[in-house]
Design an enzyme around this catalytic site. Structure first.
Site, PDB file in Angstrom:
ATOM      1  N   THR A 199       4.429   0.437  11.122  1.00  0.00           N
ATOM      2  CA  THR A 199       3.915   0.363   9.757  1.00  0.00           C
ATOM      3  C   THR A 199       2.591  -0.371   9.777  1.00  0.00           C
ATOM      4  O   THR A 199       2.430  -1.359  10.483  1.00  0.00           O
ATOM      5  CB  THR A 199       4.863  -0.351   8.767  1.00  0.00           C
ATOM      6  OG1 THR A 199       4.144  -0.608   7.551  1.00  0.00           O
ATOM      7  CG2 THR A 199       5.359  -1.696   9.293  1.00  0.00           C
ATOM      8  N   ILE A 200       1.646   0.133   8.997  1.00  0.00           N
ATOM      9  CA  ILE A 200       0.369  -0.573   8.883  1.00  0.00           C
ATOM     10  C   ILE A 200       0.554  -1.872   8.102  1.00  0.00           C
ATOM     11  O   ILE A 200      -0.280  -2.755   8.163  1.00  0.00           O
ATOM     12  CB  ILE A 200      -0.710   0.282   8.174  1.00  0.00           C
ATOM     13  CG1 ILE A 200      -0.319   0.628   6.734  1.00  0.00           C
ATOM     14  CG2 ILE A 200      -1.028   1.533   8.956  1.00  0.00           C
ATOM     15  CD1 ILE A 200      -1.470   1.134   5.892  1.00  0.00           C
ATOM     16  N   ASP A 201       1.688  -1.980   7.380  1.00  0.00           N
ATOM     17  CA  ASP A 201       1.886  -3.122   6.485  1.00  0.00           C
ATOM     18  C   ASP A 201       2.252  -4.413   7.220  1.00  0.00           C
ATOM     19  O   ASP A 201       2.167  -5.495   6.641  1.00  0.00           O
ATOM     20  CB  ASP A 201       2.971  -2.803   5.456  1.00  0.00           C
ATOM     21  CG  ASP A 201       2.537  -1.706   4.498  1.00  0.00           C
ATOM     22  OD1 ASP A 201       1.318  -1.583   4.275  1.00  0.00           O
ATOM     23  OD2 ASP A 201       3.396  -0.977   3.992  1.00  0.00           O
ATOM     24  N   ASN A 223      10.631  -0.389   7.573  1.00  0.00           N
ATOM     25  CA  ASN A 223      11.902  -1.042   7.237  1.00  0.00           C
ATOM     26  C   ASN A 223      12.882  -0.113   6.529  1.00  0.00           C
ATOM     27  O   ASN A 223      14.090  -0.226   6.736  1.00  0.00           O
ATOM     28  CB  ASN A 223      11.711  -2.348   6.440  1.00  0.00           C
ATOM     29  CG  ASN A 223      10.515  -2.298   5.519  1.00  0.00           C
ATOM     30  OD1 ASN A 223      10.068  -1.210   5.155  1.00  0.00           O
ATOM     31  ND2 ASN A 223      10.007  -3.447   5.125  1.00  0.00           N
ATOM     32  N   GLY A 239      -0.849  -2.511   0.940  1.00  0.00           N
ATOM     33  CA  GLY A 239       0.110  -3.596   1.165  1.00  0.00           C
ATOM     34  C   GLY A 239       0.781  -3.898  -0.155  1.00  0.00           C
ATOM     35  O   GLY A 239       0.189  -4.528  -1.009  1.00  0.00           O
TER      36      GLY A 239
END
Lengths: 407, 407
Positions: A141-143, A113, A188
């Site tokens: 993104t892994i998030d 983002n 996270g």
């Protein structure tokens, strides 16, 4: 239609799938019969005219396959935020001069983002200054915290790593006859998607993780102790997000040490599992251990999700094609079909609907008890970790491809 | 020749291959047409008459295959040291009464150097008291620190995990243009075998780990700083053993917190990487991060070494066969053939030559500079991490087999 060349760059934290997206962008450029240049270290490479020619290396399909399975960012990354154009117009002039020099009319930026902020600024500048450059963002993104997409490329592989590792840790914990507690800390910041994915470790033969704590729900020491007290498991496994907070909004990790901030102003966290460990050790006196999965969860590509890698290629390619169709100021995304079997189609979002926003885990995915996730979340997450890539090894370890970087 | 039934138990810290050895023992028992019982939680199960019948479950070959790829100890483990027979003869009488009850005349104990103490005591007791039970030890430990064997079952898989993970971490570290230092802490109390194995992460495209520190060589803060100063890499990766010591013999990890001791009197370590991180951060001021691989390195079975798993089966089976031939008070081992291509044969050692001893990394494997390992070590270690098992997955994560345990 756009008839120049392509440029691509990668930004933000590495994932196991960001290079698969790069594969897709390169494929898209090849499909359109255009040259493609890679900016080294994200937008910094574009600013500093530091490009690599991707055409020769990746016309070799073996290299393309290696790239798909190489973790982290082949082109390097950055966490640089472009200043507003008013305060530093020279940077923008520089960027577009460097594009012009190579007849680059399509720029694909792969990132999270924060990186989409760069897409916003560049596409707006191009429009206002009549620059013939289409700027398209492709998420990673892994998030999994990006707006405008069912899920993000990179999340599935990280989720698979987390679930697999938690399932193995659960076996490890279960060997001794004494009661024990193991706390696993998962990445996270403010969104608990990846921590939630630890639920996929549960199987017919294991009910671990027994408790799952997301940053979306406050957690008091009293609730934590009570949840543990009421859990019948002999060898408990608790999944906690790095970003869990107390009811008064403080990060658990803040209790131990003063947190720093990154360039975007986000608190730098570490140690929430250690704090939980200390609370539980003191109260229960049983064997208690904390494990931080650390960067392994974002770079562990040797057991990536094939679903994730394939989709990452697909969305990268779609981004290149959209740019070649003259689209700009958009971010690609996935829309999940509303059918019995899992399938997705690629969509385009306005970048203003994505940049600088954060999608946290919605209420429907979090159990009311605040210590678990729902069946609906499991249904959502399960398809994303399916399948494994075939890994090429050399001398017993996975083979990677790397760009020669300056020391 | 021994004509009764078999018993088997697992002891010490879990590995990714200890269940493969269990497979081998079961295969050996089946080959001899005998029943086989598993003692739950190591020797404690034998003392408490807590056995499981392995015959039905593992006459199913699918279950056998799952067992081979399931990490940690299927039968559970213990860290219990048998008291000397003089101080507690009842325990010994109990054990042999429980054996007699099931007509068990062959007992295979899978474990590390501490567990071999149990083999010593039981075989001596059987001999002195004319008990018709042959007691055979089969080694396992990720630490590779057992005497009488070229290497230990479990080491190869842990070494492969370490090398693969360090190679992925190296990719992750390399994305940013700024200089950085990443310290990876690897298990190994007084023997640096597993830390040394991190060298296998090096490839044509990566020279990480740039520095390797074993507990076999003292390390001062001055040497550490000077080694880092002289390393040209932009993004350094340093592999350190959990057990590295200062020149005056103190564990690095002791500098931070008081270490406890386990049941065998070994210091419980953690945090050497954190101490190295703090020293380097303070001196160089660059981005410095430490990563503890923790139990992942011993339970990460989804990318195990096929060489290790196959050899583990083989040595378990050989142990069962040796017991059936009337051998007792022995520990199985590997002898490497002195030929161009890697191959091993199984040998038998007297337990007194193995139990309670520790094999550290010899001088020939450590570089004189004290910050690396030699080519000879690489040649020794490389074959042990070769090949990958085919993993059966369910819903995207590896399928395991588990014994129903009492909560």
């Amino acid at each position: 239609m756009s008839y120049g060349n392509f440029a691509v760059a990668q930004s933000g934290g590495p994932t196991a799938a960001i290079n698969a997206t790069l594969c897709g962008v390169i494929e898209g450029a090849f499909l359109k019969g255009r040259k493609i240049y890679g900016g080294i270290n994200g937008i910094l490479g574009v600013i500093n005219d530091n490009f690599t020619d991707l055409n020769v290396t990746f016309s070799n399909l073996d290299n393309m396959q290696l790239l798909k399975n190489t973790p982290s960012a082949y082109l390097g990354s950055c966490r640089y935020k472009l200043p507003p154009v008013e305060s530093n117009p020279e940077i923008y002039e520089n960027i577009f001069a460097n594009f012009e020099k190579r007849n680059i009319t399509m720029f694909i930026y792969i990132g999270g983002n924060d990186s989409m902020d760069t897409v916003t600024k560049l596409s707006a500048y191009a429009k206002e200054h009549n620059k013939n450059v289409c700027v398209v963002g492709v998420p990673k993104t892994i998030d999994n915290d990006l707006m405008g997409t069912d899920h993000t490329p990179g999340f599935g592989s990280a989720a698979k790593f987390v679930a697999t590792t938690v399932s193995e840790i659960a076996r490890d914990c279960a060997v001794y006859a004494d009661k024990s507690i193991t706390i696993v800390e998962i990445m996270g910041r403010n969104a608990g998607w990846l921590t939630a994915a630890s639920v996929l470790a549960r199987s017919k033969t294991s009910s671990a993780p027994h408790l799952i704590y997301l940053p979306e729900r406050p957690l008091s020491a009293e609730k934590l102790i009570s949840d543990v007290e009421n859990c019948p498991a002999r060898n408990m496994v608790i999944a906690v997000s790095e970003g869990i907070k107390t009811p008064d909004g403080n990060y658990f990790s803040n209790m131990e040490c003063l947190a720093g901030h990154d360039e975007f102003g986000h608190a730098q966290l570490s140690g929430s599992a250690r704090v939980v460990e200390n609370i539980l050790k003191e109260h229960f006196g049983r064997k208690t251990r904390s494990i931080e999965l650390n960067v392994l969860q974002r770079c562990g590509s040797h057991f990536a999700s094939l679903c994730d890698l394939n989709e990452s290629v697909k969305i990268g390619k779609a981004g290149a094609i959209s740019a070649s169709e003259g689209k700009s100021g958009i971010v690609m995304g996935f829309e999940r079909s509303n059918t019995k079997y899992y399938s997705t189609k690629i969509i385009e979002n306005e970048v203003c609907d994505v940049a600088n926003l954060e999608k946290t885990v919605p209420d429907k995915f979090i159990s009311p008890c605040g210590k678990d996730v729902t069946e609906e979340f499991i249904k959502y997450c399960k398809p994303l970790i399916m399948g494994e890539p075939i890994i090429t090894t050399k001398d017993g370890i996975p083979k990677h491809i790397a760009l020669k970087i300056k020391k």
